[in-house]
Design an enzyme around this catalytic site. Structure first.
Site, mmCIF file in Angstrom:
data_model
loop_
_atom_site.group_PDB
_atom_site.id
_atom_site.type_symbol
_atom_site.label_atom_id
_atom_site.label_comp_id
_atom_site.label_asym_id
_atom_site.label_seq_id
_atom_site.Cartn_x
_atom_site.Cartn_y
_atom_site.Cartn_z
ATOM 1 N N ASP A 233 29.654 -10.504 -1.920
ATOM 2 C CA ASP A 233 29.524 -11.282 -2.734
ATOM 3 C C ASP A 233 30.205 -12.682 -2.923
ATOM 4 O O ASP A 233 30.577 -13.443 -2.131
ATOM 5 C CB ASP A 233 28.382 -11.529 -4.343
ATOM 6 N N HIS A 256 30.137 -15.022 -1.030
ATOM 7 C CA HIS A 256 30.086 -16.213 -1.818
ATOM 8 C C HIS A 256 31.695 -16.682 -1.402
ATOM 9 O O HIS A 256 31.452 -17.846 -2.386
ATOM 10 C CB HIS A 256 29.900 -15.932 -2.743
#
Ligand SMILES: *[C@@H]1O[C@H](CO)[C@@H](O)[C@H](O)[C@H]1NC(C)=O
Ligand SMILES: *[C@@H]1O[C@H](CO)[C@@H](O)[C@H](O)[C@H]1NC(C)=O
Ligand SMILES: *[C@@H]1O[C@H](CO)[C@@H](O)[C@H](O)[C@H]1NC(C)=O
Ligand SMILES: *[C@@H]1O[C@H](CO)[C@@H](O)[C@H](O)[C@H]1NC(C)=O
Ligand SMILES: *[C@@H]1O[C@H](CO)[C@@H](O)[C@H](O)[C@H]1NC(C)=O
Ligand SMILES: *[C@@H]1O[C@H](CO)[C@@H](O)[C@H](O)[C@H]1NC(C)=O
Ligand SMILES: *[C@@H]1O[C@H](CO)[C@@H](O)[C@H](O)[C@H]1NC(C)=O
Ligand SMILES: *[C@@H]1O[C@H](CO)[C@@H](O)[C@H](O)[C@H]1NC(C)=O
Ligand SMILES: *[C@@H]1O[C@H](CO)[C@@H](O)[C@H](O)[C@H]1NC(C)=O
Ligand SMILES: *[C@@H]1O[C@H](CO)[C@@H](O)[C@H](O)[C@H]1NC(C)=O
Ligand SMILES: *[C@@H]1O[C@H](CO)[C@@H](O)[C@H](O)[C@H]1NC(C)=O
Length: 438
Positions: A233, A256
């Site tokens: 992430d 991310h």
């Protein structure tokens, strides 16, 4: 024979430098090695070396505290049992975002090294999640499905962690690579948590099957260098109160991004992230690249989803490369058109309305200020998932001293769009921005 002699010699040499050496014997047969590991860290808590050179199955919370000048030679494997019923209530609760951990290590002057592995044994957790679709509460902890962090360095100072592999944190969901690439976004989960610590260095760490690589909270002087992370992430995430952070030479696949935040989540709290230097990071299959995320404001004095204050100051993102799939261009173009695979969706993004409704942000803009942020040589290709958008810098109050040089970002269709709002220093950016509303 030779091996015995060699380890005898090594121990003899090492013994000179340490008061004590504790080599942890594995019980074998799937029996719980947790109590022996905890006992070794208690026995050898000062001026000592601890040797973990076997395969250890661990079904007991590892709480190794009060260490002072301890070397941990981890050349074997520490594997946590996939015992959801035990770990959910018994992993250590960390107060921030309901995170919990399998192993909490604290003290002063700790060195962990040796080429070994810490294995979260996540498959059973992924299967359980797949079956129930119950992901626990945000950030992790419930008494029935807690999804602990693999290793937490907490309340610690002067720590070096190097040459270690970490795999399969429980929070990662095992879906097919294609689906994974298409979503680029899964459940929360973390391999490394740095909690209330100062002067912590990570070098040559390999992580896979994780969500967040590093989450850093209430810490200072943390360095992360020469490491790789697969399927994540946030590759690195600077949570509230991180100062003097250095991140260099990182390869992040499926993430991310390198994130400042999220900040401003809790009303009445002051969150500070300052003096962050990030250089030479390659991002692939990423949703974002260099990212700052802040919750909007809130009228509720007890809000846990916005309303906090504080500041972000002196942040540099240098030599950021995003995009470029390991696929022939023609294939990735087709897949992009089908919206299946993302490269970097938004290479540069600042959002002060994170997880907050647009209406709420309009009425209660974030009061957290952002200044002195520098993007140097950020290059690559956006995925096209956000159309032609490559830069998205949206501040609630005016952001001061935001600069960009050497930016070279392209969108798949060749036409790049740059959005800026409330940036005082637009003439210090080497691209022409438009306001989102124009
Ligand atoms: C932590 O868990 C509690 C109980 O499930 C929940 O009420 C709370 O909102 C959670 N906090 C955060 C920050 O996720
Ligand atoms: C870490 O330190 C804080 C005080 O600074 C203390 O309240 C907390 O219990 C410590 N955490 C652990 C797990 O020892
Ligand atoms: C940081 O920790 C390392 C490892 O313990 C130590 O060698 C170094 O001197 C520390 N740096 C500072 C500024 O204390
Ligand atoms: C998730 O569960 C479904 C239905 O039980 C099953 O068909 C699927 O193979 C599972 N997926 C994974 C990745 O385990
Ligand atoms: C990068 O991530 C993608 C998507 O999860 C995966 O298919 C690929 O194998 C990974 N690349 C490497 C080199 O591990
Ligand atoms: C940049 O980081 C990569 C790892 O992603 C590393 O292989 C490379 O050597 C680094 N470049 C420099 C100049 O340090
Ligand atoms: C961060 O630091 C500020 C200033 O020292 C302090 O007021 C605030 O409570 C801290 N916030 C957190 C989340 O620790
Ligand atoms: C800005 O941050 C960098 C990196 O942490 C640090 O070296 C530098 O001293 C900081 N500048 C100021 C003015 O604090
Ligand atoms: C940015 O990249 C260019 C071209 O590779 C290089 O000449 C320049 O020195 C870099 N700038 C910085 C500040 O690293
Ligand atoms: C920008 O990147 C493209 C593709 O890598 C390259 O061909 C081009 O020369 C670069 N432009 C500048 C101004 O560096
Ligand atoms: C920005 O727009 C101005 C006016 O249209 C143009 O002269 C300039 O070359 C543009 N700059 C860049 C970096 O595209």
């Amino acid at each position: 024979m030779y091996l015995g002699l060699l380890s005898f010699l090594l121990l003899a040499v090492a013994a000179a430098a340490y008061e004590k050496i504790c080599a942890v014997k594995a019980l074998g047969g799937g029996r719980d090695d947790g109590p022996s590991i905890n006992a070794a860290f208690q026995e050898c808590s000062e001026n000592s070396m601890i040797i973990l050179d076997s395969y250890y199955s661990v079904n007991t919370l590892l709480l190794t505290e009060g260490l002072d000048h301890v070397d941990v030679l981890l050349s074997g494997t520490v594997q946590y049992t996939p015992n959801i019923a035990y770990w959910s209530p018994n992993s250590l609760y960390l107060t921030y975002q309901n995170a919990t951990t399998f192993w909490f290590m604290s003290g002063n002057d700790i060195h962990i090294f040796g080429g070994g592995t810490i294995d979260g044994n996540g498959q059973v957790w992924y299967d359980a999640f797949n079956e129930t679709q119950n992901e626990g509460t945000a950030g992790s902890s419930t008494l029935t499905f807690a999804r602990p962090v693999i290793l937490t360095i907490g309340n610690a100072s002067n720590v070096i962690v190097e040459d270690i592999t970490e795999i399969a944190a429980p929070n990662w969901n095992n879906v097919s690579p294609l689906v994974l690439a298409a979503r680029c976004s899964y459940q929360q989960g973390t391999l490394q948590f740095v909690y209330q610590s100062t002067n912590v260095t990570y070098r040559n760490i390999k992580m896979s099957k994780s969500i967040d690589g590093w989450d850093i909270y209430r810490s200072s002087f943390v360095t992360i260098a020469d490491s790789t992370i697969n399927n994540g992430d946030d590759c690195v995430s600077f949570k509230p109160n991180c100062t003097d952070m250095i991140v260099t030479n990182l390869w992040c696949n499926g993430s991310h991004g390198i994130s400042v935040g999220s900040l401003g989540q809790y009303a009445g709290e002051t969150d500070i992230v300052a003096n962050v230097f990030v250089k030479n990071v390659t991002m692939r299959y990423a949703e974002n690249g260099a990212r700052i995320k802040v919750f909007g404001g809130s009228p509720d004095p007890y809000s846990t989803s916005g309303g906090g204050t504080g500041y972000v100051q002196n942040i540099t993102f240098e030599d950021f490369y995003g995009g470029c799939l390991d696929l022939p261009v023609i294939v990735s173009t087709i897949i992009n058109v089908m919206s299946l695979v993302y490269e970097v969706d938004s290479p540069i993004i600042t959002d002060q309305c994170y997880f907050t409704s647009t209406a709420q942000c309009e009425e209660y803009p974030s009061k957290l200020t952002i200044s002195d942020v520098h993007y140097i040589n950020v290059t690559g290709t956006s995925s096209g998932a956000e159309g032609s958008l490559v830069v998205d810098l949206v501040c609630s109050e005016e952001c001061q001293d935001i600069t960009a040089t050497g930016t070279n970002l392209t969108a798949p269709d060749g036409q790049a769009t740059y959005i800026c709002e409330n940036i005082a220093s637009v003439n210090e950016l080497d691209f022409n921005c438009t306001s989102p509303t124009s």
